[in-house]
Enzyme design. Structure first.
Site, short mmCIF file in Angstrom:
data_model
loop_
_atom_site.label_atom_id
_atom_site.label_comp_id
_atom_site.label_asym_id
_atom_site.label_seq_id
_atom_site.Cartn_x
_atom_site.Cartn_y
_atom_site.Cartn_z
NE ARG A 284 -3.57 -0.39 2.23
CZ ARG A 284 -4.90 -0.20 1.51
NH1 ARG A 284 -5.46 0.47 1.21
NH2 ARG A 284 -5.60 -1.77 1.65
CB SER A 359 -10.29 -3.71 -8.71
OG SER A 359 -11.65 -3.88 -8.42
NE ARG A 397 -1.77 -3.79 -3.54
CZ ARG A 397 -2.82 -3.89 -2.85
NH1 ARG A 397 -3.47 -4.83 -2.99
NH2 ARG A 397 -2.70 -2.99 -1.96
#
Length: 431
Positions: A284, A359, A397
Site C-alpha cells: 500500500r 479490480s 504488486r
C-alpha cells in the site's frame, strides 16, 4: 450519477438497494431530496399555470386591440406574470443545482446479481488458477528479498516520507519490464490502444469518474498550477480517470464502439483514514504504477465486456505463472461508481494468502451521465454509453508477487520466462 428519474419513480427501491452498500446513509439525504422535489413540482406546476394564463391573456390582448379596446390592464398583468416566471426559473435553477449536488454524492446501484454482504467477508470466490508453490522453509517476504536487489524504502522515505519507495538497478529494471510486458499483451493481443495521459487533471474530470466530490480527502491536491479556468487540480489516482474522460462531452458513433484504451501511469493516493494498514513494503503506497484498461461500450455489451476485461487481466498472471483467484465483490465491498466488480487476488507466499492485484468494474451509465458521453443509437437518438475499467495489472504488486513466488533458497530471484526478453535475456536477479 444515477438517473434522477429512478429516484422520482421509486425512491424506496433505490434507498433499499443503496442500503446494501457499506456505510450507505451518507450516500443519500432522503429528507432533503424529498423536500427539494416537492418544491420543484410545485414550482413547475405554478410555472405551467402562469404560462397558460399568459397565453390566454396574450390572446385576449390581441382581441381587445382588434376591437379598439383598452388592453393596458391585461398588458400589465402579462408583465407581472413575466416577472413571476423569471423568479420561478431562477429558483428552479437553484433547485436543480441542489438536486444535482445530492446526486453527485450518491453511489451507483449494484446490479441485481451482485451478492449482498456487509464487507469483504461477503465476497464470493468464482475460480482459482495455479497451485501455490510449496517451500522447504518459510518463504521470505518481498522486503527481505528486494532490499539487496535495489528495493530502497529508506531512500523513498528520505525523499518523500512514508509509503514511497525508491527502486534501483535490478528492481527498477524488473518494474519497467513488467509494465512493458503488460502493455504489449494488452495492445498486441487484446486490442487496446496505448495512450499516454496527463498525471494532473481538473476538478470536473474527477467529478466525471466519481472521485469527486465524495473522495476529495483521498486525493493529492495540486496547490499551485492550473489557470483561471481550472484553478483546482489533482494528481490522478489511476489513469482510468484520464482515459475515461477522454470521451467526455462527446457524442460517439455507434460503429466506433467499443473503444478500448490502456495506459501505464503512476497513481497517487493519499488514502486518508488507512494509516496502519500494510505499512511494511510495497503493498500500500502513496505512489504506485498501474497498467490500466478502459472500455467504452454499447450498453447491451457491457456485461460481456466485463467478463472479457477480467480475462485480459488474468492473462497477465497466467503468462507470469502466478497463482490467483477471482472474487466477485459483494455490495458492501464495491467501489463508489461500480455496478459490478471482480477482483483478482494473487498468491503471496510470505503472507500465506491471496491479495488484490486487479479490480475490474462495470460502471454502466454512471460515469457517462456525469461526463455527458453518448452515442447515436439505431433510432438516431443520443444514448449514454457504458464505461468499464480494470487493472491489467498493478505493477508494484506484480513485482511483489514475482519476488515472493520466484525466490530461490539463496535469496536470488528467477525471472519468469515471459519477462526474460524484457530483461535483456537475464534469467536471474542477484545482489
Amino acid at each position: 450519477m444515477l438517473d434522477i428519474s429512478l429516484l422520482r419513480r421509486d425512491l424506496d427501491a433505490v434507498v433499499a438497494r443503496l442500503q446494501t452498500r457499506k456505510n450507505p446513509q451518507p450516500y443519500l439525504d432522503v429528507a432533503r431530496f424529498q423536500a427539494l422535489e416537492s418544491e420543484r413540482k410545485q414550482l413547475q406546476t405554478q410555472t405551467e399555470d402562469l404560462q397558460a394564463r399568459r397565453n390566454s391573456l396574450s390572446k385576449a390582448i390581441g382581441m381587445a386591440k382588434g376591437k379598439g379596446e383598452d388592453a393596458s390592464a391585461l398588458m400589465a398583468e402579462v408583465g407581472g406574470i413575466g416577472d413571476a416566471l423569471k423568479a420561478s426559473a431562477e429558483r428552479l435553477d437553484v433547485l436543480q443545482a441542489e438536486l444535482n449536488d445530492i446526486l453527485m454524492h450518491v453511489a451507483n446501484l449494484p446490479q441485481e446479481d451482485v451478492p449482498v454482504g456487509p464487507d469483504e467477508s461477503g465476497n464470493v470466490e468464482v475460480r482459482r488458477w495455479g497451485t501455490p508453490r510449496v517451500f522447504e522453509t518459510d518463504p521470505r517476504d518481498h522486503v527481505d528479498l528486494g532490499e539487496p536487489l535495489g528495493l530502497e524504502f529508506e531512500t523513498g522515505a528520505k525523499l518523500s516520507g512514508a509509503r514511497f519507495t525508491f527502486l534501483r538497478g535490478p528492481m527498477a529494471r524488473l518494474h519497467r519490464a513488467l509494465a512493458a510486458f503488460m502493455l504489449d499483451v494488452q495492445t498486441q493481443q487484446h486490442g487496446y490502444t496505448e495512450c499516454y495521459t496527463p498525471y494532473i487533471v481538473n476538478r470536473e474530470v474527477l467529478e466525471g469518474t466519481g472521485q469527486l466530490p465524495k473522495f476529495k480527502e483521498d486525493m493529492f491536491w495540486v496547490l499551485r498550477g492550473g489557470d483561471d479556468q481550472h484553478p483546482e487540480q489533482y494528481l490522478i489516482s489511476t489513469s482510468e480517470i484520464s482515459l475515461t474522460n477522454s470521451v467526455r462531452e462527446t457524442v460517439l458513433k455507434a460503429e466506433d464502439l467499443p473503444i478500448k484504451l490502456t495506459a501505464h501511469s503512476p497513481c497517487f493516493r493519499s488514502e486518508a483514514g488507512s494509516a496502519g494498514r500494510d505499512t511494511r513494503g510495497m503493498i500500500r503506497q502513496h505512489q504506485f504504477d498501474k497498467v490500466e484498461m478502459v472500455q467504452i461500450v454499447h450498453p447491451e455489451q457491457s456485461e460481456a465486456a466485463l467478463q472479457e476485461m477480467v480475462s485480459h487481466a488474468e492473462a497477465i498472471l497466467q503468462r507470469l505463472g502466478l497463482p490467483y483467484r477471482v472474487m466477485q465483490l459483494c455490495t458492501g465491498d464495491m467501489g463508489f461508481g461500480a455496478a459490478k466488480t471482480y477482483d483478482l487476488e494473487v498468491w503471496l507466499p510470505a503472507q500465506n494468502t491471496y491479495r488484490e492485484i486487479s479490480s475490474c468494474s462495470n460502471c454502466e451509465a454512471f460515469q457517462a451521465r456525469r461526463m455527458q458521453t453518448r452515442f447515436k443509437n439505431a433510432q438516431g437518438k443520443n444514448e449514454l454509453v457504458h464505461t468499464l475499467n480494470g487493472s491489467g495489472l498493478a505493477v508494484g504488486r506484480t513485482l511483489v508477487a514475482v519476488l515472493e513466488n520466484y525466490q530461490q533458497p539463496d535469496g536470488s530471484i528467477r525471472v519468469p520466462d515471459a519477462l526474460v526478453p524484457y530483461m535483456g535475456g537475464v534469467t536471474e536477479l542477484r545482489a
